[in-house]
Design a protein around this motif. Structure first.
Motif, PDB file in Angstrom:
ATOM      1  N   TYR A 154      -7.342  -0.432   9.675  1.00 30.15           N
ATOM      2  CA  TYR A 154      -6.048  -0.880   9.151  1.00 30.15           C
ATOM      3  C   TYR A 154      -4.944   0.121   9.502  1.00 30.15           C
ATOM      4  O   TYR A 154      -3.766  -0.219   9.439  1.00 30.15           O
ATOM      5  N   GLU A 155      -5.297   1.356   9.827  1.00 26.14           N
ATOM      6  CA  GLU A 155      -4.269   2.314  10.236  1.00 26.14           C
ATOM      7  C   GLU A 155      -3.620   1.893  11.559  1.00 26.14           C
ATOM      8  O   GLU A 155      -2.566   2.411  11.928  1.00 26.14           O
ATOM      9  N   PHE A 156      -4.219   0.931  12.265  1.00 22.76           N
ATOM     10  CA  PHE A 156      -3.639   0.370  13.484  1.00 22.76           C
ATOM     11  C   PHE A 156      -3.046  -1.025  13.260  1.00 22.76           C
ATOM     12  O   PHE A 156      -2.046  -1.385  13.883  1.00 22.76           O
ATOM     13  N   THR A 157      -3.639  -1.817  12.382  1.00 28.02           N
ATOM     14  CA  THR A 157      -3.262  -3.228  12.267  1.00 28.02           C
ATOM     15  C   THR A 157      -2.597  -3.597  10.952  1.00 28.02           C
ATOM     16  O   THR A 157      -1.913  -4.617  10.869  1.00 28.02           O
ATOM     17  N   GLU A 458      -3.679   2.679   5.588  1.00 25.35           N
ATOM     18  CA  GLU A 458      -2.679   2.291   6.584  1.00 25.35           C
ATOM     19  C   GLU A 458      -1.820   3.470   7.028  1.00 25.35           C
ATOM     20  O   GLU A 458      -1.458   3.583   8.206  1.00 25.35           O
ATOM     21  N   ASN A 459      -1.502   4.361   6.080  1.00 21.44           N
ATOM     22  CA  ASN A 459      -0.594   5.473   6.377  1.00 21.44           C
ATOM     23  C   ASN A 459      -1.287   6.824   6.399  1.00 21.44           C
ATOM     24  O   ASN A 459      -0.652   7.831   6.694  1.00 21.44           O
ATOM     25  N   PHE A 505      -0.439   4.571  13.768  1.00 16.10           N
ATOM     26  CA  PHE A 505       0.153   3.523  14.599  1.00 16.10           C
ATOM     27  C   PHE A 505       0.835   2.481  13.719  1.00 16.10           C
ATOM     28  O   PHE A 505       1.946   2.028  14.017  1.00 16.10           O
ATOM     29  N   TYR A 506       0.185   2.126  12.620  1.00  9.01           N
ATOM     30  CA  TYR A 506       0.782   1.138  11.718  1.00  9.01           C
ATOM     31  C   TYR A 506       2.019   1.688  11.022  1.00  9.01           C
ATOM     32  O   TYR A 506       3.009   0.968  10.821  1.00  9.01           O
ATOM     33  N   SER A 507       1.991   2.970  10.641  1.00  4.86           N
ATOM     34  CA  SER A 507       3.173   3.570  10.034  1.00  4.86           C
ATOM     35  C   SER A 507       4.371   3.486  10.971  1.00  4.86           C
ATOM     36  O   SER A 507       5.507   3.266  10.539  1.00  4.86           O
TER      37      SER A 507
END
Length: 540
Positions: A154-157, A458-459, A505-507
């Motif tokens: 989820y850190e990417f999407t 995610e962050n 990446f998501y941040s």
């Protein structure tokens, strides 16, 4: 197929989704939960059979079951609001599923085009994050919050990646079932291999990420990357105590709990949303009893920073009287705003604050659409300021020493893309302050806690969460709950949490998957409408 069979299949889909949901559900059920509904659409949309039925109403039944079982607890705070939420959200979801049915039928003649469901459902979820009737609680990607070691990517999407995983898996399961019925062995074997790869490759990747992620960024200088925080859970009954106790009594309860944990290294104390029970004007901070007492408390404890929730007010600038959130004084021709605010107070610095931006529909705001303007001041009363609050346009990062803090107020912690804005503004610590006591001892407060785990992943930020009646917790960057309180018990937690400045990446990019899917859904819908008009005479 008999009508009762169709209804049973629609109910089955709703039950499977509901019983996969946090925090009581069996998560793997989500990978097959949409299969009965996909079967119904496929059967009804096929022009080569004589099946009759309404895709809209059958899917509405599915989504009503899902919504009712998973979010019925809203009833505890507002019966009317719960009924409206359950019905409206089910209608919205059924409409999206019908649009999928419509486009699949007119573009692909119901033979292919299963992937369109992904576009439309993502577009729906994106809308639910960004319009005035927002309710993203049931975004499909949230289903993995209780199994967070499955979705470290989820850190990417972000959550959108989980929604894609769910829907694509269901589509492949359905296609495998159809393949087995048609006895096309080669195609079925390829589909089964694809399905297994889709299920297990993300799991394996996530497990590797989970096991290799270092929550102490530099073990050689770990102490310099950590800060000690105290999280307070005062446990004030929102129905029977909160607005009968004096401001002094409420502060004393918070202070006495914090005192049991504070050490010489403590830099932050965090109390819940709406813990100050004085109506505070933003230009007159130092006249209030609560502010003075918190400053004294800070000075007594090595000038700690105290994060606490309050109701605040400010004057409407001249010329902005028509603002939807503007309120007129009863006895003067002037206007003011009301806010839900997180204050940061210390003995030696100016007070900083963040105003809540993501407001709860029906409780803190009414939609500003012209036909609803007459009822803007009739939001549901949960024991505080009634009516539409003023929201903050941009998130405010609070600064203390070398720390930059994102203070998420209650509902704000549900919005993944919104939270990334704090990270991009330099926030290296995330705090959540909330009052979940309105829902009682239901899945509501437990689900809310689980959603904070997704924001941590995610962050890659540690989160300290202060909830009035629980559950308060410390969550690390992998989404692990390191320490937590019990529900409905006064308590305090003292813990070191990691300070992290790096952006995932998501941040950096936020809900890019949602934005792309929404664009594709709009293009697809427009194209299908054109085809429907052109081909109306020969295919209906």
């Amino acid at each position: 197929m008999k009508s009762i069979t169709k209804i049973a299949l629609a109910l089955l889909s709703g039950l499977l989704i509901a019983f996969s949901w946090p925090t009581y559900g069996f998560t793997p059920l989500i990978f097959i939960a949409f299969v009965p509904l996909l079967f119904l659409q496929d059967r009804i949309g096929d022009k080569n059979n004589n099946e009759k039925g309404s895709v809209f109403w059958l899917s509405f039944l599915t989504f009503l079951v899902w919504n009712s079982i998973t979010t019925w607890w809203v009833w505890n705070s507002t019966a009317a609001g719960a009924v409206a939420m359950l019905l409206l959200n089910s209608v919205f979801m059924a409409t999206i599923f019908w649009l999928y049915h419509f486009t699949r039928k007119h573009i692909f003649f119901n033979k292919n085009g299963f992937f369109l469901l992904i576009f439309f459902f993502l577009a729906f979820e994106y809308l639910h994050y960004n319009w005035q009737l927002n309710w993203p609680w049931l975004s499909l990607g949230n289903v993995f919050s209780s199994t967070h070691s499955w979705i470290q990517w989820y850190e990417f999407t972000g959550v959108a990646g989980g929604t894609i995983w769910v829907l694509l898996s269901n589509i492949l399961v359905y296609k495998v079932i159809i393949g087995l019925k048609t006895k096309d062995k080669r195609q079925t074997i390829l589909l089964m291999i694809s399905l297994l790869a889709l299920l297990f490759i993300p799991l394996i990747i996530s497990k590797i990420m989970y096991n290799t992620y270092d929550t102490r960024k530099d073990s050689d200088v770990a102490e310099s990357n950590e800060v000690e925080v105290v999280v307070v859970q005062p446990n004030i009954d929102p129905y029977n105590e909160e607005f009968s106790l004096t401001p002094a009594e409420i502060l004393w309860r918070n202070f006495s709990l914090a005192d049991t944990c504070i050490t010489d290294k403590t830099r932050f104390v965090i109390s819940p949303e709406s813990s100050i029970h004085e109506n505070i004007w933003l230009d007159k901070f130092d006249k209030y009893y609560s502010i003075k007492k918190i400053r004294e408390f800070s000075g007594k404890h090595n000038n700690i920073a105290y994060i606490i929730g309050a109701s605040t007010f400010g004057m409407v600038p001249e010329g902005d009287e028509d603002d939807f959130a503007a309120r007129k004084f009863y006895d003067a021709d002037e206007y003011y705003y009301a806010y839900n605010t997180a204050l940061m107070i210390s003995d030696s610095a100016d007070i900083q604050y963040h105003q809540k931006s993501r407001l709860t529909p029906g409780v803190e705001m009414m939609p500003s659409w012209w036909f609803l303007r007459p009822i803007r001041n009739y939001a549901i009363d949960l024991g505080g300021i009634v009516g539409t609050l003023k929201r903050e346009n941009e998130p405010t990062v609070l600064s203390f020493d070398d720390y930059n803090i994102a203070t998420l107020i209650c509902y704000e912690s549900v919005f993944g893309d919104y939270v990334t804005q704090f990270a991009r503004e330099g926030a290296n610590l995330f705090f959540v302050i909330t009052n979940d006591g309105w829902w009682g001892d239901t899945e509501g407060h437990r689900q809310h806690l689980e959603l904070s785990k997704l924001r941590a992943i995610e962050n890659r930020r540690s989160i300290a969460r202060s909830a009035n009646t629980g559950i308060s917790a410390i969550i690390n960057e992998r989404g692990d709950i390191v320490e937590q309180t019990s529900y409905w018990e006064p308590d305090a937690i003292c813990s070191n949490i990691t300070v992290n400045d790096e952006l995932t990446f998501y941040s950096k990019h936020g809900d890019y998957l949602y934005r792309v899917a929404t664009f594709l859904a709009i293009i697809t819908l427009c194209f299908s409408i054109v085809l429907c008009i052109m081909n109306k005479k020969w295919y209906n």
